[in-house]
Scaffold this motif. Sequence first.
Motif, PDB file in Angstrom:
ATOM      1  N   ASN A  66       0.818  -1.208   0.000  1.00 54.42           N
ATOM      2  CA  ASN A  66       0.000   0.000   0.000  1.00 54.42           C
ATOM      3  C   ASN A  66       0.855   1.263   0.000  1.00 54.42           C
ATOM      4  O   ASN A  66       0.512   2.275  -0.631  1.00 54.42           O
ATOM      5  N   TRP A  69       1.993   1.785  -3.459  1.00 56.46           N
ATOM      6  CA  TRP A  69       0.904   2.383  -4.251  1.00 56.46           C
ATOM      7  C   TRP A  69       0.798   3.879  -3.978  1.00 56.46           C
ATOM      8  O   TRP A  69       0.566   4.668  -4.898  1.00 56.46           O
ATOM      9  N   ASP A  73       0.510   6.741  -6.679  1.00 54.06           N
ATOM     10  CA  ASP A  73      -0.782   7.406  -6.837  1.00 54.06           C
ATOM     11  C   ASP A  73      -0.722   8.892  -6.528  1.00 54.06           C
ATOM     12  O   ASP A  73      -1.261   9.706  -7.288  1.00 54.06           O
ATOM     13  N   HIS A  79       0.310   5.348   2.695  1.00 54.05           N
ATOM     14  CA  HIS A  79      -1.118   5.569   2.463  1.00 54.05           C
ATOM     15  C   HIS A  79      -1.751   6.287   3.651  1.00 54.05           C
ATOM     16  O   HIS A  79      -2.885   6.767   3.541  1.00 54.05           O
ATOM     17  N   ARG A 419     -19.730   2.067  -2.574  1.00 56.45           N
ATOM     18  CA  ARG A 419     -18.356   2.555  -2.594  1.00 56.45           C
ATOM     19  C   ARG A 419     -18.083   3.661  -1.579  1.00 56.45           C
ATOM     20  O   ARG A 419     -16.926   3.915  -1.234  1.00 56.45           O
ATOM     21  N   ASP A 427      -4.843  -4.568   6.133  1.00 55.61           N
ATOM     22  CA  ASP A 427      -4.135  -3.899   5.045  1.00 55.61           C
ATOM     23  C   ASP A 427      -4.007  -4.768   3.794  1.00 55.61           C
ATOM     24  O   ASP A 427      -3.531  -4.292   2.768  1.00 55.61           O
ATOM     25  N   TRP A 430      -7.562  -3.676   2.310  1.00 52.76           N
ATOM     26  CA  TRP A 430      -7.637  -2.223   2.122  1.00 52.76           C
ATOM     27  C   TRP A 430      -7.269  -1.805   0.708  1.00 52.76           C
ATOM     28  O   TRP A 430      -7.977  -1.048   0.055  1.00 52.76           O
ATOM     29  N   MET A 431      -6.150  -2.333   0.219  1.00 55.59           N
ATOM     30  CA  MET A 431      -5.656  -1.901  -1.080  1.00 55.59           C
ATOM     31  C   MET A 431      -6.594  -2.328  -2.200  1.00 55.59           C
ATOM     32  O   MET A 431      -6.866  -1.558  -3.135  1.00 55.59           O
ATOM     33  N   LYS A 434      -9.531  -0.085  -2.250  1.00 54.37           N
ATOM     34  CA  LYS A 434      -9.164   1.235  -2.784  1.00 54.37           C
ATOM     35  C   LYS A 434      -9.091   1.190  -4.306  1.00 54.37           C
ATOM     36  O   LYS A 434      -9.584   2.088  -4.994  1.00 54.37           O
ATOM     37  N   THR A 439     -14.053   4.840  -1.308  1.00 51.64           N
ATOM     38  CA  THR A 439     -13.462   6.116  -0.899  1.00 51.64           C
ATOM     39  C   THR A 439     -13.024   6.122   0.563  1.00 51.64           C
ATOM     40  O   THR A 439     -12.147   6.910   0.937  1.00 51.64           O
ATOM     41  N   ASN A 440     -13.612   5.250   1.389  1.00 49.31           N
ATOM     42  CA  ASN A 440     -13.323   5.319   2.817  1.00 49.31           C
ATOM     43  C   ASN A 440     -12.986   3.972   3.457  1.00 49.31           C
ATOM     44  O   ASN A 440     -13.517   3.638   4.526  1.00 49.31           O
ATOM     45  N   PRO A 441     -12.114   3.173   2.864  1.00 48.93           N
ATOM     46  CA  PRO A 441     -11.633   2.025   3.642  1.00 48.93           C
ATOM     47  C   PRO A 441     -10.668   2.527   4.721  1.00 48.93           C
ATOM     48  O   PRO A 441      -9.950   3.506   4.515  1.00 48.93           O
TER      49      PRO A 441
END
Length: 507
Positions: A66, A69, A73, A79, A419, A427, A430-431, A434, A439-441
């Motif tokens: 994560n 990422w 991102d 993250h 969503r 974790d 989570w990824m 996402k 939008t809110n994990p």
Amino acid sequence: MTAVLEIERSPVRAPVADPPKPSRWAVHRKSLAVLTPLLLLAGLVNGWNLHGWPGRINDDEGTYVNQAWAMLDHGGLSHYTYWYDHPFLGWAIIAGYAGLTDGFDRAPSAVMVGREVMLIAALVSCALLFLLARRLRLNRAWSGVAVFLFAVSPLAVFFHRMVFLDNLATMFILAALAAAASPRRSVGAALWSAIWFASAALCKETIVILLPALVWLLVQHTDRRTRVWNLGVFFVAFGVLVASYPVFALLKNELLPGEGHVSLGWALWWQVFGRSGSGSLLDPSSGTFSLARSWTDLDPWLLLGGAALIPAALAVRHLRPIGLALLIQVAMMCRGGYLPFAYVIALLPFAALLIAGSGDWLWARLSSRVRLPSLAVASVLAALLVLPGWVTTLRDQATVDGSANSRAATRWVIDNIGRDAVVVTDDYIWMDLKLAGFTNPVWLWKVDTDPAVMRDVLPAGAASIDYIVMADQAVSTLADLPTLRQGVVSSTEVARFGEIIVRRVHA
């Protein structure tokens, strides 16, 4: 006159040309003939069922992926708030691989991207281990034994597959040792050794405990006339590269603790003094002993065999630095501090080298009449004692899909939950949420511990949580996360996938 005529009639001989130097391929073809099939075997054993086994048992794997990422991102180091728990070179490497291979859009699960990087690191480490063994004057066959043990031991396969920074740090420390043992004995070898060792430290800072072993090896492989100069280059280069990390923190005004910001100083204090210890390896009731026991349950032969041969290695000049490296790591397990789950990874190449190096030393001293019978006896003992346990565990490693339940739970959430829902999870999941557009994990360890999460995502505490997706947590864990505990108490189970439970939280 006659003499002159005889000289004139004597044939003129052409100058003798120097014999052509053998090509690099010709010099190393025998070594490549040994190493190539070993790398193919290592790739097959470590790569087969890479996604399925081990299962998702330590979400540090998801954390590092994560964070990689986040680099791609939005250019962040994590993250969530980066708090200097580890230097970031390790997940920067994962991010680079993911960017080059379009990994997060290609792989079936985000953690698979990290595991692909670990497979590459394992293969590179095998090649470097062979190179190091050869530079320590092991013959090709025994160098191959070291690689075989390191690549195929069930214990090694278990940890080589998992996304741990220790795998990358081990790859770099092997490169540093191989450079230090270079037959050229040059300043360049010392410089490259420093570069690789600094890279190891910037992946996992705990690897610096091996500095004495590396310096000893460097001293052994330098000329007395240039030793001071070589060591000076090594320490200056290593110091400058490692200093880039605190300089980075200083430039962000995060070097020392202060109000309202994270700091490298506090993270170092917490790593050394703030964490509760796991106990000593010498205490059978300690967490350290239990963890070490779990390692030997997977394969007792590699670790215990290497540890038993430390005294023998210290008696052989070219094996002493390797014996010291393993001795330092074993001694650290006896001090009573915190022992990370993946600590064993850096022990594996040194244990393999000590077993192979001791065999090489003994083989060279056996008479020709004793060698073949000794080899036959050793082969029979290995077939009777070692192979049955290895085959059973390796069969599970190749067939068991330990991550199936986690993937099924993730699929259910993606198919059945909106969503914009607030989903607290581990974790690993989570990824993937996402990437699926949630939008809110929320990573479960950030509940109650990250002020930004509590302020922006969970302003009403447990009432702000819609779903919790995770395995049952220990009572002690939930005691430290009261908001998460309240969410679990106020929830009902809506789906279950093995140990993973999907809970809907009621306001």
